[in-house]
Structure formats: structure tokens, C-alpha cells
Design an enzyme around this catalytic site. Structure first.
Site, PDB file in Angstrom:
ATOM      1  N   VAL A  80    -131.352  92.797 -15.170  1.00  0.00           N
ATOM      2  CA  VAL A  80    -132.011  91.668 -15.826  1.00  0.00           C
ATOM      3  C   VAL A  80    -130.943  90.739 -16.397  1.00  0.00           C
ATOM      4  O   VAL A  80    -130.027  91.190 -17.093  1.00  0.00           O
ATOM      5  CB  VAL A  80    -132.943  92.142 -16.967  1.00  0.00           C
ATOM      6  CG1 VAL A  80    -133.571  90.947 -17.683  1.00  0.00           C
ATOM      7  CG2 VAL A  80    -134.031  93.061 -16.425  1.00  0.00           C
ATOM      8  N   ALA A 125    -127.004  90.215 -20.069  1.00  0.00           N
ATOM      9  CA  ALA A 125    -127.629  90.891 -18.931  1.00  0.00           C
ATOM     10  C   ALA A 125    -127.607  92.389 -19.190  1.00  0.00           C
ATOM     11  O   ALA A 125    -126.918  92.856 -20.104  1.00  0.00           O
ATOM     12  CB  ALA A 125    -126.879  90.566 -17.643  1.00  0.00           C
ATOM     13  N   LYS A 126    -128.372  93.131 -18.432  1.00  0.00           N
ATOM     14  CA  LYS A 126    -128.342  94.594 -18.551  1.00  0.00           C
ATOM     15  C   LYS A 126    -128.941  95.180 -17.286  1.00  0.00           C
ATOM     16  O   LYS A 126    -129.722  94.525 -16.602  1.00  0.00           O
ATOM     17  CB  LYS A 126    -129.180  95.045 -19.761  1.00  0.00           C
ATOM     18  CG  LYS A 126    -128.846  96.428 -20.266  1.00  0.00           C
ATOM     19  CD  LYS A 126    -127.684  96.439 -21.243  1.00  0.00           C
ATOM     20  CE  LYS A 126    -127.350  97.825 -21.729  1.00  0.00           C
ATOM     21  NZ  LYS A 126    -126.386  97.815 -22.824  1.00  0.00           N
ATOM     22  N   GLY A 127    -128.566  96.424 -16.992  1.00  0.00           N
ATOM     23  CA  GLY A 127    -129.119  97.077 -15.813  1.00  0.00           C
ATOM     24  C   GLY A 127    -129.407  98.531 -16.113  1.00  0.00           C
ATOM     25  O   GLY A 127    -128.989  99.066 -17.142  1.00  0.00           O
ATOM     26  N   ASP A 166    -122.769 101.975 -19.917  1.00  0.00           N
ATOM     27  CA  ASP A 166    -123.682 102.180 -21.046  1.00  0.00           C
ATOM     28  C   ASP A 166    -124.021 103.666 -21.036  1.00  0.00           C
ATOM     29  O   ASP A 166    -123.228 104.477 -20.523  1.00  0.00           O
ATOM     30  CB  ASP A 166    -124.920 101.282 -20.903  1.00  0.00           C
ATOM     31  CG  ASP A 166    -125.780 101.266 -22.167  1.00  0.00           C
ATOM     32  OD1 ASP A 166    -125.313 100.764 -23.198  1.00  0.00           O
ATOM     33  OD2 ASP A 166    -126.904 101.777 -22.135  1.00  0.00           O
TER      34      ASP A 166
END
Ligand code: NAD
Length: 436
Positions: A80, A125-127, A166
Site C-alpha cells: 500500500v 508505504a507498507k507491505g 518489519d
């Protein structure tokens, strides 16, 4: 081990896609409330606030892999990009069985806020992949990582969106991501991810950076409330990259780490746990469970431990209305992303407990990720001392600016951080204007 959201592992193709599950709106709902709280402070920029309430782009990918036993498994993956007004998307990749699209949306939004709060030239952003990586062999993990990277390869890149580690992802996984992206591009692209091994263009100091940042803002905040770190008693939830390093640095400064909780259990010692020995135990056994130089506590008792500083450094929504009234600490430093619910935030505020919010407290990791990205672009690498000194300077300056805003507006540090960050993001939005 407390407060794990109900597991709904998408390891088979029969599970309901999590983006259709209305029960999984928690973290995103919390983020939206945080934006609502800050909107009255944004002046004329508030006309752009809707831009913060929806992600710019969200990609859901199917990640099929062949397991070692010859069968096929499908996992749900996400990337995202919440906002790119100030620069390329930036944020980690999480491998966890409870990952959902709405969680990744929230984490991507908090990255936008965090990057703007410390004034890095990045968006957010992050996934994530909805998987328990502990159930996979190394080969399966590599195949999962490579297929996921290939699937999200259409939206990531060194100038577009730069993933990082992460929860449950590490340097090796970043190395596989970098290699996969580079293979698909036909050229080595070291700047596509950060948190890489140093031998592959990673930065010295990156592994410790988030914990060091937690420690640095902890020192600053402690000064403001007249707390001597050398005398402080600390309780830490999550003893991985963030919690483990933060505990080590506080202990080195003379603090007493009285309690540590991870996914395996809770250990307690009023006279102070031996942090290096506990780190060693965790790297040998996978969790704090079974550590002999301390007592085992029932997990629920962790929150009521007598301490001065509480550091949640595991997952989100751990401090809730159900346990906030138990907390004895004078200050909570949020190493994890989103560990405190808004109701709990209010309870802590009413009880006079200072909360140093995630969006500034754990910004050390992305700050050194930024240094890594800059070093990769220039192919010129800095010394660890230089990196740590720059990190500490950026964190201190950001914290001081946020403290001042909190003081001026008589608001919490979280609202102050959101005021600083949202103002920067929306100024960029306004200056760029709407396309077309
Ligand atoms: P990690 O995988 O290294 O460690 C996670 C820790 O949390 C482990 O000790 C694990 O046992 C514990 N944990 C997991 N589930 C738990 C539960 N239900 N109860 C208690 N403990 C539990 O992850 P990390 O990189 O240290 O990340 C921790 C938090 O910090 C996450 O919220 C992450 O988003 C945030 N964060 C990490 C970084 C980074 O650079 N690693 C940067 C910013 C924010």
C-alpha cells in the site's frame, strides 16, 4: 502474548479474503480518528485533509509457492502506498499470520506521518504477507519472498517505493527482495530496499537504528519530566529488533529492565534482568520463555508491573481500555506501530502518563533507512559513528519541535506530531496541486 487478534490464516485458497472481512478495520479506524483529531489545527490546509484519509494506491497480490513436500500454497500479499506528496513511498514489509489489508493501510499511513514528522523526503508505504513464517523452511521463505517481490515489482523501485524490514522480516529477506527486483530489471538496484546486509549496500547502524531512536527520544522525554534514566525501571513488550535493542541501550545507560514479554511469555526480575543474557537466550531458543534468571509472570500481569517507563515494541493495539488503568509507568514510549488504542490514549492522558507516540518514537529505523538510500545512490558509505551522530541529531531536533507544538497548543505529543506531519504533507499537496 496478550491481545493477539483472532487468527484467520490465509494459507489455503478457501479462506475469506481479509479485505472483505469487516472485523479487520481496527488499525485503519484508529488512524482515521487520529486524523480527525488533528484536522482543527490544520487551518486552511484542512481543505486537503481527505487526501490523508485514503491510500493513494493499494495492491493485493496472490503469492503462490511450491512447498518442500511438493504441494502448492497460496498466500495473500499487500503493498500500500498511502501518500507520495513529499517523495517516494517508504515503509517496511511484515510477514505475520494476522496481517490484513486494513492493517497495512494503517501502517502505510503512519509511515507518511512518521517520515514527515522527522522531515525525510519520503511518502508513506507498507507491505505484508499473511503468513506465519515460522511454519516455513528457509527455501519456502525465499520462494515466498521472491514471488511477492516480483508481484509488487510493478509499483516499487528506488525512486517509487522502497520497502524495508518489519515484523518477521530481516536483512536476508531484503537481500532476496533486492536480488529479485534486480533480476527482473536486468541491473543491480541496491536502492530498491533498505535494511540490506552491509555487504550488499546496507548501512552500518541500520539494524540498531529503531531501538537507538526509541532510546534517544526516551532520554529527551525523560529530561522533560525530570526522570533520571540511570534510576529508571523499564518494562518492554516485544524483544525483537526494536524492543531488544532499546532494552540493551537503556540497560547500558544504567536503567533496570524489570520485565520483558514476547510471543512466548513474560519474564520478570525486580532487581533487573540481565539483558545481554536474555538476548542470548532468545537467539538460542526463539523466545524469552524458559529464561531461568527471572520469574515467569502470567502475561496479563505484565501491564501492571511496577516501572517508570513502559515500551510496547511488539504489535498494535496492545494497550487498550482494558489494561490502560493498570499501567504504573510515568511514560510510555511506543516502539511498536499503533500499540495504544485511542481510548487507552485518553485514559493514559487523564492519568498523567506521558505517551511518546510511535510516529516519532520509532522513526529511527526509517531515518537510517534514508541514510542507506542516500549512500546507495551516491555509492559512498559513511562510518557508523557518523550515522549514529546524524540519527541522534535528527531525532532530538524532531522531538524538540514536536514538544514545542504540544506545549503551544496544549495537546498530546501524538496530536502535536500529527500537526507537524500533516501540515508538511498537505503543504506539499497544495504546492503540487491536483493533476490534471
Ligand atoms: P521483530 O519481529 O524483530 O520482534 C517482534 C517481537 O514482538 C518479538 O519479540 C515477538 O516475540 C514479539 N511478539 C509478537 N507477537 C507478540 C504478542 N502477541 N505478544 C507479545 N509479544 C509479541 O519485530 P520488530 O522489527 O522489533 O518490530 C516490532 C514493532 O516495531 C512492530 O510494531 C514494527 O512495526 C515496529 N517497528 C519496527 C521497525 C524496525 O526497524 N524493525 C521500525 C519501526 C517500527
Amino acid at each position: 502474548m496478550a491481545n493477539t487478534p483472532a487468527s484467520n490464516t490465509a494459507t489455503s485458497s478457501h479462506a475469506l479474503p481479509s479485505y472483505l472481512n469487516p472485523e479487520h478495520l481496527g488499525a485503519w479506524g484508529i488512524y482515521l480518528q487520529q486524523v480527525d483529531r488533528v484536522t482543527p489545527y490544520l487551518g486552511s490546509l484542512s481543505r486537503w485533509v481527505e487526501t490523508l484519509k485514503r491510500p493513494k494506491r493499494a495492491l493485493i497480490v496472490d503469492v503462490p509457492i511450491e512447498l518442500d513436500n511438493g504441494t502448492m500454497a497460496h498466500f495473500e500479499g499487500y503493498r500500500v502506498q498511502h501518500n507520495t506528496s513529499r517523495g517516494p513511498g517508504k515503509g517496511g514489509v511484515r510477514f505475520h499470520q494476522d496481517v490484513t489489508l486494513s492493517e497495512v493501510m494503517a501502517l502505510s499511513a503512519w509511515m507518511s506521518i512518521k517520515n514527515a514528522a522527522v522531515n525525510l523526503p519520503f511518502g508513506g508505504a507498507k507491505g505484508g504477507i499473511r503468513v506465519d513464517p515460522k511454519t516455513l523452511s528457509r527455501g519456502e521463505l525465499e520462494r515466498l519472498t521472491r514471488r511477492y517481490t516480483s508481484e509488487i515489482g510493478i509499483i516499487i523501485g528506488p525512486t517509487k517505493d522502497i520497502p524495508a524490514p518489519d515484523v518477521n522480516t530481516n536483512e536476508q529477506i531484503m537481500a532476496w527482495m533486492m536480488d529479485t527486483y534486480s533480476m527482473n530489471e536486468g541491473a543491480t538496484a541496491s536502492g530498491v530496499v533498505t535494511g540490506k546486509p552491509v555487504a550488499l549496500g546496507g548501512s552500518l547502524g541500520r539494524r540498531e537504528a529503531t531501538g537507538r531512536g526509541v532510546y534517544t527520544v526516551g532520554q529527551e522525554a525523560a529530561q522533560h519530566i525530570g526522570l533520571d534514566i540511570g534510576q529508571a525501571r523499564i518494562a518492554v513488550q516485544g524483544f525483537g529488533n526494536v524492543g531488544g535493542i532499546a532494552a540493551k541501550l537503556f540497560a547500558q545507560a544504567g536503567a533496570t529492565v524489570v520485565a520483558v514479554q514476547d510471543h512466548g511469555g513474560t519474564v520478570y526480575k525486580a532487581a533487573g534482568l540481565d539483558v545481554p543474557a536474555l538476548l542470548h537466550h532468545v537467539s538460542a531458543h526463539g523466545s524469552v520463555q524458559g529464561f531461568e534468571d527471572g520469574d515467569t509472570l502470567p502475561d496479563a500481569q505484565f501491564w501492571g508491573v511496577d516501572c517508570d517507563i513502559l515500551i510496547p515494541a511488539a504489535l498494535e493495539q496492545q494497550i487498550t481500555a482494558a489494561n490502560a488503568h493498570l499501567i504504573q509507568a510515568r511514560m510510555v514510549i511506543e516502539g511498536a506501530n499503533g500499540p495504544t488504542t485511542p481510548e487507552a490514549d485518553d485514559i493514559l492522558h487523564e492519568r498523567g502518563i506521558l505517551v511518546v507516540p510511535d510516529v516519532i518514537a520509532n522513526a529511527g529505523g526509517v531515518t537510517v533507512s534514508y541514510f542507506e538510500w542516500v549512500q546507495d545512490f551516491s555509492s559512498f558509505f559513511w562510518s557508523e559513528d557518523e550515522i549514529n551522530a546524524r540519527l541522534v541529531r535528527i531525532m532530538r531536533e524532531a522531538f524538540a519541535a514536536i514538544w514545542q507544538v504540544a506545549d503551544e497548543h496544549r495537546v498530546s505529543l501524538r496530536t502535536a506530531t500529527f500537526i507537524v506531519a500533516c501540515t508538511r504533507i498537505l503543504q506539499a499537496r497544495e504546492l503540487r496541486g491536483l493533476y490534471p
